[in-house]
Design an enzyme around this catalytic site. Structure first.
Site, PDB file in Angstrom:
ATOM      1  N   HIS A  86       8.158  -1.528   2.937  1.00 24.37           N
ATOM      2  CA  HIS A  86       7.459  -2.371   1.961  1.00 24.37           C
ATOM      3  C   HIS A  86       8.073  -2.260   0.570  1.00 24.37           C
ATOM      4  O   HIS A  86       7.765  -3.070  -0.294  1.00 24.37           O
ATOM      5  CB  HIS A  86       5.981  -1.953   1.926  1.00 24.37           C
ATOM      6  CG  HIS A  86       5.081  -2.916   1.212  1.00 24.37           C
ATOM      7  ND1 HIS A  86       5.029  -4.257   1.521  1.00 24.37           N
ATOM      8  CD2 HIS A  86       4.201  -2.735   0.193  1.00 24.37           C
ATOM      9  CE1 HIS A  86       4.148  -4.856   0.736  1.00 24.37           C
ATOM     10  NE2 HIS A  86       3.639  -3.959  -0.083  1.00 24.37           N
ATOM     11  N   ASP A 123       8.511  -3.414   7.415  1.00 21.00           N
ATOM     12  CA  ASP A 123       7.311  -3.328   6.574  1.00 21.00           C
ATOM     13  C   ASP A 123       6.081  -3.243   7.471  1.00 21.00           C
ATOM     14  O   ASP A 123       5.805  -4.170   8.242  1.00 21.00           O
ATOM     15  CB  ASP A 123       7.246  -4.574   5.682  1.00 21.00           C
ATOM     16  CG  ASP A 123       6.170  -4.501   4.613  1.00 21.00           C
ATOM     17  OD1 ASP A 123       5.221  -3.712   4.765  1.00 21.00           O
ATOM     18  OD2 ASP A 123       6.293  -5.250   3.620  1.00 21.00           O
ATOM     19  N   SER A 136       4.116  -7.791  -3.308  1.00 16.94           N
ATOM     20  CA  SER A 136       2.921  -7.601  -2.505  1.00 16.94           C
ATOM     21  C   SER A 136       1.745  -8.388  -3.094  1.00 16.94           C
ATOM     22  O   SER A 136       1.751  -9.619  -3.112  1.00 16.94           O
ATOM     23  CB  SER A 136       2.632  -6.099  -2.384  1.00 16.94           C
ATOM     24  OG  SER A 136       1.764  -5.826  -1.321  1.00 16.94           O
TER      25      SER A 136
END
Length: 277
Positions: free
Chosen positions: A251, A222, A101
Site C-alpha cells: 500500500h 496491496d 488512499s
C-alpha cells in the site's frame, strides 16, 4: 518535522501544512492510517517534487497537527470542504493533486465538486469506489495504540518488510497518542466499517464525468486497498486515466518505490497534455 512546517487558519481551523519549492502548485493529500500526517506520508517525496513544483502538504482536519474541533462530524464532506478551503486560501488557482488512499478518494470528491480548482491528479492506492472492507483495512481502522500494534500495521502496509522498522513504528505510535487523536481516529472509523468505506465512494456515473487527466498508481500486493477492485475499475470509468502497477509492492508505493513513484509523478505532471474540464 521539517523546517517548512507552517500553519494557516482555514475557517477557524488551525491547519498544519508543509510548503516547499517553486513552480506549478501540487497538493499532496495523505491517507487515513493511525499516527498519519502529511509528513509521515510524504517526507520522502516532498524534497524530490519540490525541485519542479510548489508543493503543499496539509494535515487534514482531525489528523496530524491540524486542529481537532470538538463536536465535529468527521467524514468525506468535512474533509473535502476543508481541502477546498485550503486550496482557495493558498490562492494559487488550479492545483495538481496527488492523493494517497483516503487522499485519493478526497481528490476525486474535490474534482467532482470544484473541477475548476483541479489540474491533473495522481491517485495512489486510492479509495473512492465501493469495495468490501479488507482484512488489512479493518486492522488499520481498528488500531488500538501500542508500539507492537503499530509494528503489525506497518507490516500490513509494506510488502517489503524492511520498511516496517522499529524506529518508524515508534514514530507513528507517538504520533498516534497525541492528546485527543485516538479518540478522534476511533470515532472516524468505528464499526461497522463497511458503511464508513462506502461513504468515501462516488457513484460510478459521477466518476465517469471526471474529465481531468488521472495517473493511477498501485502496488500489486496491496492488502489494504486491493488494486483489482479499485484502480482497475477506475481505469475503466475515468475517461482520461492511465494505470501503473508495481510488482512486489504493498500500500506504500510512495515509500517502497519512492524514486520510481516520484519519477512517474514528475513525468505525468510536467507533460503538456491538455487538462479537460
Amino acid at each position: 518535522m521539517d523546517q517548512n512546517s507552517k500553519y494557516l487558519n482555514i475557517n477557524g481551523i488551525s491547519t498544519h501544512y508543509h510548503e516547499a519549492g517553486q513552480g506549478e502548485p501540487v497538493l499532496l493529500i495523505h491517507g487515513s492510517g493511525p499516527g498519519v500526517s502529511a509528513w509521515a506520508n510524504w517526507r520522502l517525496i516532498i524534497p524530490r517534487l519540490s525541485n519542479h513544483f510548489h508543493v503543499f502538504a496539509p494535515d487534514i482536519v482531525g489528523f496530524g497537527y491540524t486542529d481537532r474541533p470538538e463536536n465535529i462530524e468527521y467524514g468525506v464532506e468535512i474533509w473535502t470542504e476543508h481541502l477546498i478551503n485550503f486550496i482557495e486560501k493558498i490562492g494559487k488557482g488550479k492545483v495538481h493533486i496527488i492523493g494517497n488512499s483516503l487522499g485519493g478518494a478526497l481528490a476525486l470528491h474535490i474534482a467532482k465538486k470544484r473541477p475548476e480548482l483541479v489540474g491533473k491528479m495522481v491517485l495512489m492506492g486510492a479509495a473512492g469506489i465501493k469495495f468490501p472492507v479488507t482484512y488489512g483495512l479493518d486492522k488499520v481502522w481498528g488500531y488500538e495504540p501500542s508500539i507492537a500494534n503499530m509494528k503489525r500495521l506497518l507490516e500490513i502496509f509494506a510488502y517489503n518488510q524492511e520498511f516496517a522498522t522499529d524506529e518508524l513504528a515508534e514514530l507513528r505510535y507517538k504520533a498516534s497518542v497525541q492528546p485527543g487523536l485516538q479518540e478522534a481516529f476511533s470515532k472516524m472509523f468505528a464499526e461497522p466499517r463497511q458503511p464508513k468505506l462506502d461513504a468515501l465512494a462516488l457513484p460510478e456515473k459521477e466518476i465517469k464525468q471526471i474529465k481531468h487527466p488521472v495517473l493511477l498508481i498501485h502496488g500489486k500486493d496491496d492488502i489494504v486497498v486491493p488494486f483489482k477492485e479499485t484502480s482497475l475499475k477506475f481505469l475503466e470509468l475515468l475517461p482520461n486515466s492511465e494505470l501503473h502497477v508495481f510488482s512486489n509492492c504493498g500500500h506504500w508505493t510512495q515509500i517502497e518505490k519512492k524514486n520510481e513513484f516520484a519519477q512517474l509523478c514528475e513525468n505525468f505532471l510536467l507533460s503538456k497534455e491538455t487538462v479537460h474540464q
